[in-house]
Design a protein around this motif. Structure first.
Motif, PDB file in Angstrom:
ATOM      1  N   UNK A 148       0.830  -1.093   0.302  1.00  0.00           N
ATOM      2  CA  UNK A 148       0.033  -0.164  -0.197  1.00  0.00           C
ATOM      3  C   UNK A 148       0.834   1.263   0.052  1.00  0.00           C
ATOM      4  N   UNK A 149       0.720   1.894  -1.029  1.00  0.00           N
ATOM      5  CA  UNK A 149       1.596   3.110  -1.086  1.00  0.00           C
ATOM      6  C   UNK A 149       1.240   4.337   0.159  1.00  0.00           C
ATOM      7  N   UNK A 150       0.049   4.074   0.798  1.00  0.00           N
ATOM      8  CA  UNK A 150      -0.383   4.915   1.753  1.00  0.00           C
ATOM      9  C   UNK A 150       0.085   4.245   3.292  1.00  0.00           C
ATOM     10  N   UNK A 151       0.968   3.130   3.191  1.00  0.00           N
ATOM     11  CA  UNK A 151       1.000   2.540   4.484  1.00  0.00           C
ATOM     12  C   UNK A 151       1.585   3.235   5.642  1.00  0.00           C
ATOM     13  N   UNK A 152       2.672   3.904   5.332  1.00  0.00           N
ATOM     14  CA  UNK A 152       3.023   4.800   6.333  1.00  0.00           C
ATOM     15  C   UNK A 152       2.198   5.853   7.238  1.00  0.00           C
ATOM     16  N   UNK A 153       1.292   6.465   6.207  1.00  0.00           N
ATOM     17  CA  UNK A 153       0.216   7.227   6.707  1.00  0.00           C
ATOM     18  C   UNK A 153      -0.844   6.397   7.674  1.00  0.00           C
ATOM     19  N   UNK A 154      -1.063   5.435   6.948  1.00  0.00           N
ATOM     20  CA  UNK A 154      -1.885   4.419   7.851  1.00  0.00           C
ATOM     21  C   UNK A 154      -1.546   4.106   9.209  1.00  0.00           C
ATOM     22  N   UNK A 155      -0.286   3.721   9.074  1.00  0.00           N
ATOM     23  CA  UNK A 155       0.434   3.245  10.540  1.00  0.00           C
ATOM     24  C   UNK A 155       0.174   4.595  11.395  1.00  0.00           C
ATOM     25  N   UNK A 156       0.175   5.819  11.093  1.00  0.00           N
ATOM     26  CA  UNK A 156      -0.046   6.967  11.860  1.00  0.00           C
ATOM     27  C   UNK A 156      -1.694   6.959  12.537  1.00  0.00           C
ATOM     28  N   UNK A 157      -2.400   6.375  11.965  1.00  0.00           N
ATOM     29  CA  UNK A 157      -3.746   6.716  12.381  1.00  0.00           C
ATOM     30  C   UNK A 157      -4.493   5.935  13.471  1.00  0.00           C
ATOM     31  N   UNK A 158      -3.483   4.953  14.229  1.00  0.00           N
ATOM     32  CA  UNK A 158      -3.917   4.532  15.496  1.00  0.00           C
ATOM     33  C   UNK A 158      -2.992   4.650  16.501  1.00  0.00           C
ATOM     34  N   UNK A 159      -3.242   4.405  17.799  1.00  0.00           N
ATOM     35  CA  UNK A 159      -2.422   4.539  18.906  1.00  0.00           C
ATOM     36  C   UNK A 159      -1.519   3.593  19.096  1.00  0.00           C
ATOM     37  N   UNK A 160      -1.495   2.190  18.320  1.00  0.00           N
ATOM     38  CA  UNK A 160      -0.649   1.050  18.503  1.00  0.00           C
ATOM     39  C   UNK A 160       0.512   1.009  17.451  1.00  0.00           C
ATOM     40  N   UNK A 161       1.441   0.100  17.765  1.00  0.00           N
ATOM     41  CA  UNK A 161       2.165  -0.289  16.577  1.00  0.00           C
ATOM     42  C   UNK A 161       1.718  -1.575  16.191  1.00  0.00           C
ATOM     43  N   UNK A 162       0.883  -1.605  14.864  1.00  0.00           N
ATOM     44  CA  UNK A 162       0.241  -2.809  14.732  1.00  0.00           C
ATOM     45  C   UNK A 162       1.366  -3.921  14.093  1.00  0.00           C
ATOM     46  N   UNK A 163       2.196  -3.498  13.736  1.00  0.00           N
ATOM     47  CA  UNK A 163       3.345  -4.535  13.191  1.00  0.00           C
ATOM     48  C   UNK A 163       3.853  -5.183  14.386  1.00  0.00           C
ATOM     49  N   UNK A 164       4.214  -4.299  15.253  1.00  0.00           N
ATOM     50  CA  UNK A 164       4.989  -4.920  16.546  1.00  0.00           C
ATOM     51  C   UNK A 164       3.877  -5.805  17.263  1.00  0.00           C
ATOM     52  N   UNK A 165       2.598  -5.177  17.503  1.00  0.00           N
ATOM     53  CA  UNK A 165       1.589  -5.896  18.127  1.00  0.00           C
ATOM     54  C   UNK A 165       1.232  -7.368  17.610  1.00  0.00           C
ATOM     55  N   UNK A 166       1.651  -7.468  16.270  1.00  0.00           N
ATOM     56  CA  UNK A 166       1.187  -8.620  15.490  1.00  0.00           C
ATOM     57  C   UNK A 166       2.392  -9.562  15.635  1.00  0.00           C
ATOM     58  N   UNK A 167       3.612  -9.153  15.020  1.00  0.00           N
ATOM     59  CA  UNK A 167       4.622 -10.326  15.152  1.00  0.00           C
ATOM     60  C   UNK A 167       5.323 -10.752  16.514  1.00  0.00           C
TER      61      UNK A 167
END
Length: 384
Positions: free
Chosen positions: A288-307
């Motif tokens: 997703x070209x907007x991936x970095x922007x999407x990552x700023x839209x929530x209070x968690x680090x979704x990647x860290x939470x998942x992996x």
């Protein structure tokens, strides 16, 4: 015997559903006639995307299987866009792939269905000719698997592909980790997707009131047909406002696989004792070209939470990153439940039909299609 005759013999046996079994030098091993070679999608290095690294190579067909192994003739392979993206990039759980080279490539593909073509010593649960679901090296004409991991099924049809990972995941996360109960309100994001459409059904089977998000009216209709009580089209409606309207007391459970803004909406609307079950974060994946922007839209680090499979407590709320049960023994009963419900006609396994994909050369296109957000159900590739 010439290779052409061997291939023709194998194809006839598979189509008819019968396998001519012959004993080899080891009496405990049985096999059908096999071709000398087979083709598989592999990667000789990591890169930025699946299509950057995937290449078709020819390998000798395994003739000496190890203890407890089975050789599967692949009929259909499933598409897990995120899994294959990170595998190809050599990131997170796939960091070891960065050591690959021409002599030591890594195989691609997470799940599939096929026919057992050969078995090694000690294999008793499956026999040559059995249809099975399997995990690992699915983008291949043949795949060697531990026989103990195979699911024996009635026939090698594409509907079984989605059950093996997507159906199992939805069942395990909702019923074991989330412990959804009758009368609860459950939100499923990306509800028409490979795992999402199973999650809707498992929540309904538990007696829950289900809200699903999707991005088209065609998907919305499919969700209503599956029993989804309320459908929110995020392209036409304000998701946050609709969730607040439909669940004024909060969401008891959320199966969340989108990340970005959708993850924050789920967090903002959890009930006081709500459980958020993370299954992915596709809006933040590198395609997703907007991936970095999407990552700023929530209070968690979704990647860290998942992996890192983190569990976060917020008062009496619980957020489960990559919400597979920590006790893998608890997943064992989910296998029988998933297969049983499907065989009884109580669980539907949807195969995406918006595009058809055939052959190893089509896999990259199938992955891009899955990541496009246009699909309904599981994207499957037929391996002729």
């Amino acid at each position: 015997m010439q290779i052409v005759l061997l291939l023709c013999c194998l194809c006839i046996q598979m189509v008819s559903g019968f396998a001519a079994i012959t004993n080899n030098a080891n009496a405990n091993k049985k096999t059908v006639a096999l071709p000398d070679t087979y083709r598989a999608l592999v990667a000789e290095s990591t890169g930025t995307s699946f299509s950057d690294v995937a290449t078709v190579r020819t390998f000798p067909t395994p003739t000496a299987l190890g203890e407890g192994e089975a050789l599967i003739r692949v009929e259909y392979a499933g598409i897990n866009g995120g899994c294959e993206t990170f595998r190809a990039r050599g990131e997170f759980a796939f960091s070891g792939n960065s050591d690959a080279d021409e002599q030591n490539p890594f195989h691609l593909g997470a799940e599939g269905v096929g026919i057992v073509a050969s078995i090694g010593d000690g294999v008793t649960d499956v026999a040559v000719g059995d249809a099975v679901c399997f995990v690992g090296s699915a983008f291949s004409e043949y795949s060697v698997c531990k026989a103990s991991t195979l699911w024996k099924v009635s026939q090698a049809t594409p509907e079984y592909v989605g059950l093996r990972i997507s159906g199992l995941t939805a069942c395990a996360m909702l019923e074991r980790t989330g412990r959804v109960r009758e009368g609860e309100t459950v939100l499923v994001t990306a509800a028409a997707g490979g795992a999402g459409h199973f999650a809707v059904q498992f929540a309904k089977l538990a007696g829950c009131r289900v809200i699903g998000t999707c991005g088209s009216e065609r998907k919305a209709k499919v969700l209503r047909d599956l029993g989804c009580d309320h459908v929110i089209n995020y392209k036409e409606e304000d998701v946050a406002a609709e969730v607040e309207r439909l669940a004024p007391k909060g969401l008891d459970a959320v199966l969340e696989g989108v990340g970005g803004d959708m993850l924050q909406i789920a967090l903002d609307n959890l009930a006081p004792k709500g459980r958020l079950l993370q299954i992915g974060y596709i809006s933040e994946y590198p395609h997703n070209p907007e991936a970095k922007l999407e990552s700023t839209k929530n209070e968690l680090d979704a990647s860290d939470l998942f992996w890192n499979s983190k569990t976060i407590s917020r008062g009496e709320q619980t957020i489960y990153g990559n919400a597979w049960p920590k006790d893998y023994g608890a997943v064992a009963s989910c296998k029988d439940r998933v297969l049983g419900l499907y065989e009884e006609g109580k669980l539907k396994s949807l195969v995406d039909d918006t595009e058809q994909f055939v052959g190893l050369e089509s896999v990259s296109d199938a992955i891009n299609h899955m990541l496009s957000g246009k699909t309904i159900g599981k994207v499957v590739v037929r391996i002729p």
